[in-house]
Structures are given as C-alpha cells and as structure tokens.
Design an enzyme around this catalytic site. Structure first.
Site, PDB file in Angstrom:
ATOM      1  N   LYS A  73       0.659  -1.118  -0.029  1.00 10.32           N
ATOM      2  CA  LYS A  73      -0.044  -0.038   0.165  1.00 10.32           C
ATOM      3  C   LYS A  73       0.799   1.081  -0.007  1.00 10.32           C
ATOM      4  O   LYS A  73       1.907   1.515   0.799  1.00 10.32           O
ATOM      5  CB  LYS A  73      -0.926  -0.100   1.253  1.00 10.32           C
ATOM      6  CG  LYS A  73      -1.727   1.214   1.172  1.00 10.32           C
ATOM      7  CD  LYS A  73      -2.681   0.880   2.489  1.00 10.32           C
ATOM      8  CE  LYS A  73      -3.854   2.079   2.835  1.00 10.32           C
ATOM      9  NZ  LYS A  73      -4.622   1.631   4.015  1.00 10.32           N
ATOM     10  N   SER A 150      -9.223   2.643   3.041  1.00 10.40           N
ATOM     11  CA  SER A 150      -8.212   3.362   2.317  1.00 10.40           C
ATOM     12  C   SER A 150      -7.281   2.195   1.494  1.00 10.40           C
ATOM     13  O   SER A 150      -6.384   2.490   0.810  1.00 10.40           O
ATOM     14  CB  SER A 150      -7.390   4.090   3.185  1.00 10.40           C
ATOM     15  OG  SER A 150      -6.648   3.431   4.208  1.00 10.40           O
ATOM     16  N   SER A 174     -10.145   0.035   7.035  1.00  8.31           N
ATOM     17  CA  SER A 174      -9.456   0.321   5.908  1.00  8.31           C
ATOM     18  C   SER A 174      -8.859  -0.920   5.116  1.00  8.31           C
ATOM     19  O   SER A 174      -8.632  -1.076   4.384  1.00  8.31           O
ATOM     20  CB  SER A 174      -8.390   1.217   6.192  1.00  8.31           C
ATOM     21  OG  SER A 174      -9.104   2.561   6.251  1.00  8.31           O
TER      22      SER A 174
END
Length: 480
Positions: A73, A150, A174
C-alpha cells in the site's frame, strides 16, 4: 503456470519449493497480470519490476514465501520507493522512503518480492481509493463501483488476480471494508500483534498494519510471519497459540457463543436488506455448525459518541502528519494543494481543544471497558462490515453531506479500532447483479485464533476463492 492467478500465496510458495517454478517466473507472471488488468481498475501507483526481478535471483530459499510476488500500500514505507501518502502536494517533492516499515521488512524477510505499490486516498482519510495524485481506483467486480478505502488498491489488485496477497492497513475499517467490497479476507489484528513501528504515527493506536488475501490460510500464515513486537513497542497481546494462526485453520474451535448484530443505530445509514440477509444467513450457518447464536451486541458501540470520539482523535492525527511533513519538506501546502477530505479533517483537527481531545480519550476508555465486559459472556460478534453493497465511484462526494456520510458508514468497523480488538471480514454472498457482500466477525483482545478458526469453517461451507470478478487476470467464471 497458467493457473497462477487463481493460486493463493501458500500454493505459489509450494510451487517454488517443489521446483515447479522459479521466483523469477512468478514475478514475470505477476507483471503480465498487472499490465493486463490494471488499465481497467487503476490500482497500481508505482511499479518496481526491475528491482523485483533482480531480487528474485537473490531470494533466500528457506523463507516461507520465497519468490511470491506482493504489492504494498502506498501509505506504507518501502525503502527507496515513493512515500507521498497518496498526496499530489507531497509527490511534487519526490519524497521516497528511507527504510522499510516494520511489516514491509518482515514481508520481505518472509520471502515476498515487492512488485509495486497500490493506491489509497490522500493520507488514508477516506472510505474510497480516489486522489488527485492517482485518480480513481475501480472495483474489479464492477468498474462503476469503488473497491473502498483506504486499502482499496490493495483489495482491487488481489481480487483481480494480480497478486495473491497485498499489504494494507486498518485505521477505521480500511482493511475490512475493501475486503468486503472485493470478496476477500481481511483481518484487522489486535493492536500490537503486528508492530506499527515505534515512533511511527499510528493514530493513537487505531491504525494497524495487515494484509488482504483470497483465502483464510493465506491470512493466517502471513500474519504468523509478520507478527511480533519491535524494540520500543509498549505491550501487546499474548503470544499466538502453538503452531500460530496457521494451526487454527481447520481446527474445531468447539461450541462458541456468538452475538449477532444486524441493524444500525438511528443516526447512521441503515442496513439494507441484502446485507442484513447475508448476516442472518451466516448466523444460521454458524448455528448449524454447532455454535450458540444470540441476538446481542455491546450497546455502547452504537452510541453516537463512539464515532464522534473516534474522529475527534483521528482529526488531530491528520494535523500531526501534515505538520511533520511541512517541517520535513520546508513548504506549507497552498489552499488547493490538498484534497477536500484532507482539508476537512485538518480543519477539524485544528479546532479540537486539548480538553475535547482528553474527553474523547476518556470516553474511548469507557468503550474499551464495556466491550471487555461483553466478551466475558460471548466469544464472537457477527455483524455487517458496511450497511450496503459497494458504493459507486465518486461516492460520497457527489451527495449532500458527503463528508459526514463518509464518517457514519464506519459504524460497525471503527469501534474495534478504538478498542484494539481483532476483527475479520470474509465474503458472504453476491447480490443478483454480482456485487460482493462481506460480513464481520470480531473477538476479544488477542483472540485472532477464534477468528481464524470460525472464518475457516465458513470458508469450507462456501469456498469463495473459486469465484472471480469480470476483471480478472485469468478466465472469469462468475461475476456481474
């Protein structure tokens, strides 16, 4: 080799151990899959193909995942790679990571080869993966829908078959929300199970690093490889049971007492029928598997103060992150340099007084105490992850009160970031139009073993990894 897109990380690692494939072949195949599918979903923000191919020739053969490709990520540091927090303002400065985040270092030590980075909203502050610097990331099950946030880029890339595992993080849902939106497994571990790194911003302990996968066994084996404290960490849950979480896959957990929550409070978005049905059908499945099911939940997690206190604290950390970058970069962002959601949270964080922040922490302490008492009677809590199936791209900014809606949707996930307790999202069903719906199981602090046991039971009942979305780097058999 043509079936790599459908193989989990454990199976790919076994190919290498048996000499049926080389690390370089696995990386090359992952690169091909990424280039074939990413144009349709826009999940990859940075490619490090040459480095990964070079590292494939030097991988340690005895590592558990030696040669298996992985994506990281964009909000987590990978040494030498961009570290711009998905912010166009930071990206202008070409900021790069000086060292690996603890989880990234441990993933590399476990043998994973990082082939790139995945998208996120700016500073991870939204429930979608859209930003000025990278654009809109789309859901491979339906490209008109968001994969969530996210960790939306991570989930979209795994769902599309690019890689079997992608690294992410969970600061309010997330990991779990994107997993639910993309038909994946996403376990938010107990705070301290995986070190966030001493001295690193972890949003008052709310934010924990983790991974998204397609199978429960991948989640278990990867978490075994990356768990543990780092020097300087404070406390943490009890050690994992003998054999780690991997030993829990397929083990009978015995008869558990499971609470069920299938509704939202009046102040939050209401649970729609397909999601409620998925929760209730899962409850019936668990009952058939021999567990005791009761319609009960911790009352305080539905209190309006739960999300208010959570976001009071979160907003201050948004300011903290921004001020640290201003000091490092020597420049303050202009009025249009940050995305609207970032400006909202920074403004709110600057308005919070010290007394208000202290009051939020006191309230969160009450929540932790109340939740701990609830676990004395129950082993697990079954609930929705999200009140609806995946939302359209552009949600919620195109709607009235969109910023507030982006807060209210975390009713079922954010409380467990506050308490530090583990929770897992697993696939439950697909709607008639092929949109994924996931359910959440939460447990007491340090009881990831129960989550893995029961998630594996559900996986055996409905083997979700055999279902593939229309945007998939192999032959798609299902999806709408």
């Amino acid at each position: 080799m043509t079936n790599l897109a459908t193989m989990d990380a454990v199976a790919q690692a076994e190919l290498i151990r048996c000499g049926e494939a080389s690390p370089r072949e696995l990386v090359e195949a992952a690169i091909e899959r990424i280039e074939a599918t990413d144009p349709q979903i826009n999940a990859i923000t940075h490619r490090r193909y040459d480095q990964a191919l070079d590292e494939a020739g030097r991988i340690r053969g005895d590592a558990p995942f030696a040669g298996v490709p992985l994506l990281v990520k964009a909000l987590n540091d990978s040494e030498g790679d961009p570290a711009n927090f998905a912010s166009a303002w930071v990206a202008r400065h070409r900021r790069t990571a000086r060292e690996d985040a603890v989880i990234v270092r441990r993933l590399k030590e476990a043998g994973f080869l990082v082939v790139g980075q995945t998208s996120a909203p700016e500073f991870g502050l939204a429930s979608v993966s859209e930003s000025t610097v990278h654009g809109v990331t789309r859901n491979p099950w339906h490209t008109g829908l968001t994969p969530g946030g996210s960790s939306g880029g991570a989930s979209a890339s795994v769902a599309a078959g690019m890689v079997p595992v992608a690294q992410g993080g969970d600061g309010g849902g997330s990991i779990r929300m994107p997993a639910a939106f993309c038909h994946l497994v996403g376990l938010k571990p107990s705070v301290g199970r995986i070190s966030a790194g001493p001295g690193r911003t972890n949003r008052w302990g709310h934010s924990v690093p983790a991974v998204v996968t397609r199978t429960v066994r991948d989640t278990a084996v990867v978490l075994d490889a990356v768990s543990g404290r780092a020097p300087g960490d404070q406390g943490g849950p009890a050690p994992l049971p003998p054999g780690g979480l991997a030993a829990m896959v397929g083990r009978d957990p015995g008869r558990l007492r499971i609470g069920v929550l299938a509704h939202a409070p009046d102040h939050a978005p209401q649970v729609v029928a397909p999601v409620r049905d998925a929760v209730l059908e899962t409850a019936r499945t668990l009952e058939r598997l021999g567990h005791e099911v009761a319609y009960a939940h911790p009352e305080l997690m539905l209190d309006p103060m739960c999300l208010k206190a959570f976001f009071d604290a979160l907003s201050v950390t948004a300011v903290q992150t921004l001020e640290a970058l201003i000091a490092e970069l020597g420049e303050r962002p202009g009025p249009d340099d940050l995305d609207a959601v970032t400006r909202f949270w920074v403004r709110r964080g600057r308005e919070i007084t010290g007394l208000e922040l202290a009051d939020a922490f006191v309230w969160q302490g009450r929540l932790r105490a109340a939740m701990a008492r609830w676990w004395q009677e129950f082993d697990l809590l079954l609930s929705p992850v999200f009140a609806t199936p995946p939302k359209p791209v552009g949600w919620p900014w195109r709607e009235a009160d969109g910023l507030q809606k982006s807060v209210d949707v975390l009713t079922f996930t954010a409380p467990f970031n506050t308490t530090g307790q583990p929770a897992i999202a697993v696939p439950a069903s697909l709607t008639e139009s092929g949109e994924p719906i996931g359910i959440q199981l939460a447990a007491g602090y340090g009881r990831e073993d129960l989550l893995v046991c029961v998630a594996a039971q559900l996986e055996a009942e409905r083997p979700w990894a055999s279902l593939h979305p229309p945007v998939f780097a192999g032959e798609a058999k299902h999806g709408g």
